[in-house]
Write an enzyme that holds these catalytic residues in place. Structure first.
Site, mmCIF file in Angstrom:
data_model
loop_
_atom_site.group_PDB
_atom_site.id
_atom_site.type_symbol
_atom_site.label_atom_id
_atom_site.label_comp_id
_atom_site.label_asym_id
_atom_site.label_seq_id
_atom_site.Cartn_x
_atom_site.Cartn_y
_atom_site.Cartn_z
ATOM 1 N N LYS A 94 -36.240 -41.164 62.269
ATOM 2 C CA LYS A 94 -35.839 -39.797 62.605
ATOM 3 C C LYS A 94 -35.035 -39.725 63.903
ATOM 4 O O LYS A 94 -34.793 -38.653 64.427
ATOM 5 C CB LYS A 94 -37.077 -38.907 62.714
ATOM 6 C CG LYS A 94 -37.907 -38.846 61.445
ATOM 7 C CD LYS A 94 -39.166 -38.041 61.680
ATOM 8 C CE LYS A 94 -40.157 -38.190 60.555
ATOM 9 N NZ LYS A 94 -41.420 -37.492 60.859
ATOM 10 N N CYS A 95 -34.608 -40.861 64.398
ATOM 11 C CA CYS A 95 -33.863 -40.953 65.654
ATOM 12 C C CYS A 95 -32.380 -40.663 65.412
ATOM 13 O O CYS A 95 -31.845 -40.948 64.345
ATOM 14 C CB CYS A 95 -34.042 -42.365 66.228
ATOM 15 S SG CYS A 95 -33.156 -42.676 67.756
ATOM 16 N N GLY A 96 -31.721 -40.147 66.425
ATOM 17 C CA GLY A 96 -30.285 -39.918 66.348
ATOM 18 C C GLY A 96 -29.495 -41.205 66.165
ATOM 19 O O GLY A 96 -28.341 -41.176 65.718
ATOM 20 N N ALA A 152 -30.454 -43.514 64.070
ATOM 21 C CA ALA A 152 -30.800 -44.039 62.738
ATOM 22 C C ALA A 152 -29.577 -44.495 61.926
ATOM 23 O O ALA A 152 -29.699 -45.449 61.146
ATOM 24 C CB ALA A 152 -31.628 -43.029 61.948
#
Length: 158
Positions: A35-37, A39
């Site tokens: 869910k990280c930017g 990703a």
């Protein structure tokens, strides 16, 4: 510990896997978060893997929930996310802590071998470690370094 090959890691099914299984292969070891930017780097990592796996490259992904809880609770959701959204075929392992009291021993070793800017602590998701065929950690990359920028350092190790 003399190399990354001295470690065992937990697979998504809970069983232990010896990194000896990757002896003789150049590796990229990365802490990930679905869910990280950052990703979309899964896609870039997969591109490197697809391009160089026949020459021995293995990428090892270690999901971590330590930075703003950006990973799924269920590891099956993590692996499905990676496969469906980015076509990931490189190994993804069980969730780990990369810093702190419960940090995985592999990441303690990686950080000792290649310190970051100002400290050895991993500051965010998608910190990447390049390992040569002898299991020596040769370079560390910050989360902002996209996988394609690793290629120039990877090629001599193939």
């Amino acid at each position: 510990m003399n190399s990354v090959y001295d470690f065992q890691v937990k697979m998504t099914n809970g069983k232990q896997k010896s990194l000896q299984d990757y002896k003789g292969h150049p590796l990229i070891i990365v802490n990930t978060a679905s869910k990280c930017g950052f990703a979309p780097q899964f896609g870039g990592l997969q591109e490197l893997y697809s391009k160089y796996q026949d020459q021995g490259l293995v990428i090892l992904g270690f999901p971590s929930d330590q930075f703003n809880n950006q990973e799924y609770d269920n590891i099956d959701e993590t692996t499905q996310f990676c496969q469906i959204n980015y076509g990931v075929t490189f190994p993804i392992f069980a969730k780990v802590d990369v810093n702190g009291e419960h940090e995985d021993a592999l990441f303690t070793y990686l950080k000792q071998q290649q310190k970051g800017v100002l400290s050895s602590k991993i500051k965010w998701n998608f910190t990447k470690f390049l390992v040569d065929r002898e299991g020596k950690v040769v370079k560390r990359y910050s989360p902002t370094v996209v996988p394609s920028k690793i290629e120039k350092d990877l090629i001599p190790l193939l």
